[in-house]
Structure formats: structure tokens, C-alpha cells
Design an enzyme around this catalytic site. Structure first.
Site, mmCIF file in Angstrom:
data_model
loop_
_atom_site.group_PDB
_atom_site.id
_atom_site.type_symbol
_atom_site.label_atom_id
_atom_site.label_comp_id
_atom_site.label_asym_id
_atom_site.label_seq_id
_atom_site.Cartn_x
_atom_site.Cartn_y
_atom_site.Cartn_z
ATOM 1 N N GLY A 1 92.203 122.248 15.380
ATOM 2 C CA GLY A 1 93.234 121.211 15.445
ATOM 3 C C GLY A 1 92.874 120.125 16.451
ATOM 4 N N SER A 2 93.900 119.595 17.087
ATOM 5 C CA SER A 2 93.677 118.428 17.952
ATOM 6 C C SER A 2 92.812 118.733 19.162
ATOM 7 C CB SER A 2 95.017 117.881 18.427
ATOM 8 O OG SER A 2 95.793 117.522 17.318
ATOM 9 N N ALA A 3 92.651 119.997 19.510
ATOM 10 C CA ALA A 3 91.772 120.317 20.633
ATOM 11 C C ALA A 3 90.357 119.821 20.343
ATOM 12 C CB ALA A 3 91.761 121.828 20.891
ATOM 13 N N PHE A 4 90.032 119.675 19.050
ATOM 14 C CA PHE A 4 88.703 119.201 18.658
ATOM 15 C C PHE A 4 88.533 117.704 18.957
ATOM 16 C CE2 PHE A 4 85.385 117.965 15.601
ATOM 17 C CZ PHE A 4 84.458 118.967 15.821
ATOM 18 N N LYS A 5 89.651 117.020 19.222
ATOM 19 C CA LYS A 5 89.557 115.573 19.488
ATOM 20 C C LYS A 5 88.688 115.294 20.713
ATOM 21 C CE LYS A 5 93.843 114.368 17.187
ATOM 22 N NZ LYS A 5 95.305 114.385 17.358
#
Lengths: 407, 472
Positions: free
Chosen positions: B210-214
Site C-alpha cells: 500500500g502507501s508505505a511503498f510511496k
């Protein structure tokens, strides 16, 4: 010089007997409660060995004592392992050893005179073909290959005898050093090889074929034939891999046994575990687990031996086998006549290849094919026929010496 | 005859070669292949060894036993004093149920069968310690592990905490866990439990990040297009690519965003634009630089986190999904802790490890950790820019629940959509931002938003660890 050599031989055979007593004594200690039974085995073995040694030294003039000492040394190691694995197999095998020693003396004595008789090579070829066809017609299947004949309570592997007739056929046929018809000769060799393949004895087929190549090359100096023969064998192997399921299984078990450890990789993996467990010095006699290895008394006896005697013992055993081959080659080099030289070379090659094939197979250097380890594997045919082959070598050596001394 | 003799000698030469090759191969086998075979779980001899040998003890970083063998009557019994928090990590060794976890991975060491120096073996025999296996000391802080485990309160999830300077694993939690003592009484229950407590989620669980990959999308964009730092992005609150509509979270307003705000509030639509600017190739190679798609060669088995290469033609939807950590990207919690570690350490990637040392019965210490030069995968200036943005996430963005008074925490939340219900709650971060001592990644399955559900867990773990450093 002769006396000095004799003293060395005497010491060697005494050391062999001593090793046997120590080993069987250790096995006695391992049995709970203490049982002297293994020691009786040591007594029986050394009695036969010393009797054989004495007889060969006194009856057979101009013989090579090293052949008997080396083969007895190896036989004893095999018997020690067999006692360890299954005492009942030991009792049978020691009888085979006694019979082998007797056959050795007889064949040595007979060959010495027989070599002077000229025999038509096609007699040997016919014998080879009949022997190899027998199990196909009324044989029984064992361990995946149909190369056994059952007679009452005894079973016999005719291909063991065929090894000798085949070598004699080629030696006789090529004694002049010339090939009359290359087509015909290839046909004859192929017929023998194909009979073995039909019995699914791949190891045997390879042994016969490579030995034939060696003899043809030695007799004719034709490098081109040797190269073509090897190329043909390579092509046949590739075709065999794609055409026959049982060939594919062996190759795959060799390339990656870990893919299917409980199935096709089982045998080789258990063998490798045993050798790995042995390490450099071995677990010690009686401390390993030969019972975990399938067919440990026959095909995989080297793995069981390696586990308990370690890399040191295994390497030493390989060296002893090498000495045996070396003696054979030496006899071939000292032979006075090309038939005798070729026959000795053929027998030494057969031995050498067989040893390499089975040891290389169980350590996974090459694909595993079920051939016996001469003098060590459990089984009468192999033991007796190995001794007869050795007797022929010995006879060839005597015939050479005899003329020398007479002249 | 002379030629025949010459040929015979050639054949003899071939035999010399064949027999020498047998001995050489056997030497090679004994010297190099042996270890692997002896320790193979297919090898029945190991269980024989087990009967004869007192299996070694597994200790945590401070010498507290986590797996120990006690003798009750005449029967050897393996006990696991750490309880439920350690089950998936330590595993078990049981004749009936086999082996798992570190008990499996370290089996050879614990039984002492890896020792092959004959002189050492001889000394052990003489000193009477031949029937003891080696003891293993882990890098795990067992109190931190227990605290972290209890914070999950039985919910499905996992946490990995690393020392950002060395890569030492401080805690590796998988929830729900199990107590491996007396396994025979609870085996069926464990096996049939739908929450699958036997699996170590921290190393084997593969989740969309999810957004942690941003963090990685940002790194790729900052490296290839440094000017985006000053750019303003407009978003209507959704983006439509090839007919697929991706929206922002409900509480994000349409409008203009700069990089800081977009990262702080985790705007999907802006990050899809940033991902497009970076391009599929840059994003893919940055993910690989952070450790994706590579088998992690360390002392415990770890599943490989993967990001398939987006197709260069017609891969717009895939690139958009990848930019926000959805789509086909899968990561283990341990891998996400490594992502935090890269930023914390100023751009260095190190291999995590759990074994501090192995002590033989003779008292000799073996280090299992291969000293490796850390790989620089990101320029320090870029790492520091991302760090500053991550500090703002916790100060005033989605990561507020992880805020600690007096300590600067850097972090990134993630709420990963998945086919099994509510979003997986992610939080990855490290603290203190100025001099990082701990890098953590936590995931709580189907818990909802990352900040609210995973943030507090990470906060407590960081606090506990930093306090324990103070008290030392």
C-alpha cells in the site's frame, strides 16, 4: 630379490589376517551380550585365505601373488561389512569366497596350458550371445533388470560369465591387429550390447561396450574407431534418455536427486547421507547406519563402507582396487603374445570400468547403474566369476613366465 | 606388439585419470558437500543424533533462554520459556511434528553436527562435552518481542524491528503466535486454526504494501527528476487511467498539493502522477535497489518480496497501481522494515540477521554474521529529504498516532487494499530521526487505516526500545 618379495607378500597377507581379526573382534564387542561368533568368521576366513595363499604359491609356478592378496584383502573388507549388515549373508558369502579361491586356482592352472590351444573366436561369440540371451528367455527380474536365472535355490547371473567369453572372443579375433570387416565387428559388438540393454542392464551394456572399444583400440591403434565409438555411445545415450523412461529416471536421479527424495532420488540420497556421515575418519566399524541405505549389501556396499571407515578408508580401498587394475595391465604388458596381451587387457579393463562405474555411481560422480563391486558386493556369481577372471590373468602371467624360465 | 604395448599404456593412463577423479570427487564431497547433507531434514541420522545429544539452547540478546532442553526423569524435553510471542520465530523440534522456525534452520548447530575439525571433535570427546550441541545467541530482545506481540492483542499481523546501523533483528513478531511447549496437546488446534498461527508472517507473509511503498516511488522520482520537489500538483480527487478510476481517501480534498502535503496525507492521485514522471523503469530499478526481487540470503528463510516489471507499453494502469503500492507488489514485513532502514541509514541497504553468535561446548564463539560492506542504494541527500518528509508525516500527517513526545519519529502509513476485506494497516518508520536506533515495520491484517491501527503499535515498540537503551 625373489626372497625379499616373498617376505613382503608374507607380511602383507599376515597383516590382512590381523586386520580381519581386529575387525571381527570389534564386531564381537558390539554384540550384546558379548558373542564370539564374529571371531569364528575371522578364523574361517583366514583359514581359507592362508590355504589359498599356500596352494597358489606351491602349485602355480611363476604366478603373481599380489593378485590373490589384493583380492582377498578386498573380499575380507566386504565380508566384514556383510557381517555387520546381516550375519546370514556373511555365512553364504564366505562359502562363495571359498569357492572363488578354488576357482581361482583351477582357472590359473588350466589357462596356463589352455592358452596354447587355438580356439575359433566364434565359439566365444556364440557362448557370449547364448549366455546373454538366456535370462531374456527364462530369467527372473531383480532390481529392475532381467539378468538373472533361477536354478532350484540358486540364482545365477550369466552376464558375469559372458564378460570372460566376450573378452576372449575379441582378443582372439583381433590378435592379428587387423580388422577384417569393420561392419561385421561393429555388428557383433552391438548385438552383445543390445542383448544387455534388452535385459535393462544399462551398466552391463556400458561395460561390455567400453571394454570392446578398449580392446579394438589397443589391437589396431585406430584412434578414429575409438573416437567414432565414443561418439556413437554419446549419441545412443542421448537417444536413450528421450526414448526410455528407465534411462531418464536414472539420469534425473543423478542430476537432481533432491527433486524427489522419497521417490527416484531415494537410493542415491541415502547413499550420499551415509558417505557424508562418515566424513574423513568414518563413524567407526559398527557405529554407522548401513540399514538406512537400500541395497547396501550389493550395489551400495561402498557407501556403507565409507560411512564406517570414512574418506580415509574409502580412498584406501580405491587405491587397492587401482593396484589390482595396475597388476592386470602389467601382466598384459609382459605377455609374449598379442592374444594373451589383449585378453589380459580386456579383463583388467572390465574390472577397472566396473569398479569406476559403481563407485562413481554411489558417490554421484556419474549416473547410478546397478553393477556389482567386484569381491565386495554380496553375491555368488560376482564373487566366483571375479576370481575366475583373476585366475585367467594369473594363468596368462604364468604362461609368460613359464616360457621365459624354460627357455 | 610394441604398438599394442603403447596403446595399453594409454588405456592405463585413462584408468589413472578415472581413479584419481574418484578420489578427487570424494575429497571435494567430504570437504564441501558434507555439511549440507548432514543437516538435511531428510537425513534420518539426525534423529539418532538427537537421542544422543543434548540439544543446544537458544538465547536472546541478553542471555534469556528461549528454547531449552530439560531432563524430566530420564526423558529429554524441549521447553520454550518465551511463550506465544516466540512460537513462529523459534519454531519447534519434535519427532512427531518435525521442525520449524529457528529450531529447523539452526538444527545442525543445535545438535553440534556441523563441527568437522577432527581435532576439535577429539578435544570435545576428551573433555566429555561431545554429547552437547552448540548454544545459539540471537539478536532478538525478548522483552521487546513480548511487548510488541501483546500490542497486537491477538489480531492477525506481524512486526519486524531492526537496528538500522547493523541490520540486527531486534524483534520479529507474528500474531497470532503459539507456545511451542507441549505441542502434542494443541497440534490439531494450531493446524486447523483459520488464523494460521504456525506461519511466521514477518518473514513468510507477503502483503501488498500500500502507501508505505510511496517511500520508494518518492525515491525513484527524486533521483530521476529532482525538480519535482518544488512542483505543485493538481488533483480532482480521482484519476482515470484506461477506464480504471483510482480515488483518494475520503478525507482528502481536491485541489493543489505540493510534494510534502501529498506525502503527508498520502494522496494516491498525486503519487500516480509522480510515478508517471519517474517512469516504470526508474520505479522498478529503485524497488530492486531497496531489496525487492532478490532472495535474501540470511540466517533464516525469508520469502522474496516481489515487484514484477511493469510492461513498457500499455502498462499505464500497472504503473499507476505500483506507484501507490497496490497491484502486483508483494512485500514481507521484514522487507518493509528494510525500506525504513535504507532511509534511516542515509541510503544504505544491509542484510538483516538474527544470530548474534554460536557458542560451542568448548566455549568457542563463532560469528554467523558475514561482515559485508553496506551497499549504498540511495544518495544521502535524497535519503535525508525523504526522512524530513517522513518526520512531517508523523508530526502532522497520517502518522500522528505514532508521535512520541520529545522524540522525533519518522514514518509512513499504508492502508493496503486486498481481496480479504478491510485494508491492511501498515506503518513503517524509525526513531529518533536525527540518530536512528530502531527501524520498524508493522502490519495488522484487515484492520483498516494504517495510522490509527499500526501506528500505535510501532510507537510503543519504539518507545520501549529507546527507553531500554536509556536505562542500560
Amino acid at each position: 630379490m625373489e626372497l625379499k618379495m616373498e617376505a613382503i607378500y608374507n607380511k602383507t597377507i599376515s597383516a590382512t589376517a590381523l586386520i580381519g581379526f581386529i575387525a571381527f573382534f570389534l564386531l564381537s564387542l558390539k554384540t550384546v551380550p558379548f558373542s564370539p561368533a564374529p571371531l569364528y568368521g575371522a578364523i574361517a576366513f583366514s583359514t581359507i585365505m592362508f590355504a589359498g595363499y599356500f596352494l597358489t604359491n606351491h602349485i602355480l609356478y611363476g604366478q603373481d601373488p599380489a593378485l590373490f592378496i589384493l583380492s582377498s584383502f578386498i573380499s575380507q573388507l566386504g565380508l566384514i561389512m556383510l557381517y555387520r549388515i546381516n550375519p546370514a549373508a556373511f555365512s553364504k558369502q564366505i562359502n562363495w569366497y571359498a569357492l572363488g579361491v578354488l576357482a581361482y586356482i583351477l582357472s590359473s592352472a588350466i589357462i596356463k596350458y589352455w592358452v596354447k590351444v587355438k580356439i575359433n573366436p566364434y565359439f566365444f561369440l556364440a557362448a557370449t550371445l547364448v549366455l546373454l540371451a538366456m535370462p531374456l528367455l527364462f530369467g527372473v527380474e531383480r532390481g529392475g533388470s532381467r539378468s538373472w536365472i533361477q536354478l532350484a535355490n540358486y540364482s545365477f547371473q550369466p552376464s558375469e560369465l559372458a564378460k570372460i567369453t566376450f573378452v576372449l572372443f575379441l582378443a582372439e579375433k583381433l590378435r592379428s591387429g587387423k580388422i577384417e570387416s569393420i561392419l561385421r565387428l561393429s555388428g557383433e559388438i552391438l548385438a552383445v550390447t543390445i542383448l544387455l540393454m534388452m535385459a535393462r542392464d544399462l551398466g552391463g551394456a556400458m561395460l561390455f561396450y567400453m571394454t570392446a572399444l578398449a580392446i579394438v583400440f589397443a589391437a589396431t591403434s585406430r584412434m578414429d574407431i575409438a573416437a567414432a565409438g565414443l561418439a556413437a555411445a554419446g549419441t545412443a545415450a542421448v537417444f536413450g534418455y528421450y526414448l526410455f523412461g528407465h534411462v531418464r529416471i536414472r539420469v534425473e536421479a543423478w542430476l537432481n536427486p533432491w527433486q524427489d527424495v522419497p521417490g527416484r532420488g531415494y537410493q542415491i540420497v541415502q547413499s550420499l547421507f551415509a558417505i557424508a556421515q562418515g566424513g574423513f575418519f568414518g563413524t567407526g566399524l559398527g557405529m554407522g547406519h548401513p540399514e538406512y541405505i537400500p541395497a547396501v549389501a550389493t550395489d551400495f556396499i561402498f557407501s556403507g563402507f565409507s560411512e564406517e571407515f570414512g574418506f580415509m578408508g574409502a580412498a584406501a580401498l580405491i587405491v587397492v582396487y587401482f593396484l589390482l587394475v595396475y597388476r592386470g595391465i602389467k601382466i598384459s604388458l609382459s605377455a609374449k603374445e598379442s592374444f594373451l596381451a589383449l585378453a589380459a587387457l580386456g579383463i583388467a579393463t572390465m574390472f577397472g570400468l566396473q569398479i569406476f562405474t559403481i563407485i562413481g555411481g554411489v558417490i554421484k560422480l556419474i549416473p547410478m547403474t546397478g553393477v556389482t563391486l567386484p569381491f565386495m558386493s554380496y553375491g555368488g556369481s560376482s564373487m566366483v566369476m571375479s576370481f575366475i577372471s583373476l585366475g585367467i590373468l594369473n594363468g596368462i602371467r604364468q604362461s609368460g613366465r613359464g616360457e621365459e624360465d624354460d627357455g | 606388439m610394441d604398438r599394442l604395448k603403447k596403446n595399453t599404456k594409454i588405456i592405463f593412463g585413462i584408468f589413472c585419470g578415472l581413479f584419481v577423479s574418484l578420489i578427487i570427487y570424494l575429497s571435494y564431497f567430504t570437504a564441501y558437500e558434507r555439511d549440507r547433507l548432514i543437516q538435511s531434514s531428510y537425513n534420518r541420522r539426525l534423529w539418532e543424533q538427537e537421542d544422543k545429544v543434548l540439544r543446544g539452547t537458544i538465547y536472546d540478546a541478553r542471555g534469556r533462554p528461549l528454547a531449552d532442553t530439560v531432563i524430566e526423569g530420564n526423558v529429554k524435553k524441549r521447553i520454550y520459556p518465551g511463550g506465544e510471542a516466540f512460537g513462529p520465530l523459534i519454531g519447534y523440534s519434535d519427532r512427531r511434528f518435525g521442525r520449524a522456525g529457528l529450531e529447523d534452520a539452526l538444527n545442525g548447530e543445535l545438535l553440534g553436527v556441523t563441527e568437522k575439525d577432527p581435532m576439535v571433535l577429539l578435544r570435545q570427546k576428551i573433555l566429555g562435552v561431545a554429547d552437547r550441541g552448540n548454544d545459539v545467541y540471537l539478536t532478538i530482545d525478548s522483552q521487546l518481542q513480548s511487548t510488541a506481540y501483546s500490542l497486537f492483542r491477538g489480531r492477525r499481523g506481524a512486526l519486524a524491528a531492526l537496528d538500522p546501523n547493523t541490520g540486527a533483528v531486534l524483534a520479529l513478531v507474528s500474531s497470532p503466535g503459539y507456545d511451542a511447549s507441549n505441542l502434542q496437546n494443541k497440534w490439531d488446534g494450531l493446524l486447523n486454526n483459520p488464523d494460521k498461527p504456525l506461519i511466521n508472517r514477518a518473514t513468510q507473509g507477503l502483503y501488498p504494501p500500500g502507501s508505505a511503498f510511496k517511500i520508494i516511488t518518492l525515491a525513484a522520482a527524486l533521483c530521476s527528476h529532482p525538480e519535482i520537489e518544488k512542483k505543485i500538483y493538481y488533483t480532482p480527487g480521482y484519476v482515470k487511467i484506461n477506464g480504471r478510476i483510482i480515488r483518494d481517501y475520503e478525507n482528502l480534498w481536491p485541489g493543489d498539493y505540493d510534494l510534502n502535503t501529498a506525502f503527508r496525507y498520502s494522496s494516491n492521485t498525486v503519487f500516480i502522477q509522480i510515478g508517471q514522471e519517474a517512469g516504470a523503469d526508474n520505479l522498478f530499478s529503485m524497488a530492486e535497489a531497496f531489496g525487492f526481487n532478490a532472495n535474501l540470503d540470511t540466517d533464516i528463510p525469508v520469502a522474496t518480496s516481489t515487484m514484477p516489471r511493469p510492461p513498457s507499453l500499455g502498462g499505464d494502469v500497472e504503473l499507476a497501481e505500483d506507484s501507490i503500492g497496490q497491484g502486483k507488489i508483494l512485500a514481507t514485513p521484514l522487507q518493509m522494515a528494510r525500506v525504513a532502514l535504507v532511509i534511516a541509514s542515509g541510503g544504505r541497504l544491509v542484510t538483516p540477521y538474527v544470530i548474534q553468535k554460536i557458542v560451542t561446548p568448548l566455549g568457542l564463539e563463532k560469528s554467523m554474521h558475514k561482515a559485508e560492506a553496506p551497499r549504498i542504494v540511495l544518495e544521502k541527500t535524497v535519503a535525508d529529504k525523504i526522512k524530513a518528509l517522513m518526520v512531517d508525516v508523523v508530526k502532522s500527517g497520517t502518522g500522528k498516532p505514532a508521535n512520541i513526545n520529545g522524540i522525533t519519529v519518522a514514518g509512513k502509513t499504508g492502508s493496503a487494499e486486498n481481496p480479504h476485506g478491510k485494508t491492511h494497516a501498515w506503518f513503517v518508520g524509525f526513531a529518533p530521526a536525527e540518530d536512528p536506533k530502531i527501524a520498524v515495520a508493522a502490519v495488522v491484517e484487515n484492520a483498516g487505516g494504517g495510522g490509527a491501527n499500526a501506528g500505535p503499535i510501532v510507537r510503543e515498540v519504539m518507545l520501549k526500545y529507546l527507553n531500554s537503551l536509556q536505562n542500560k
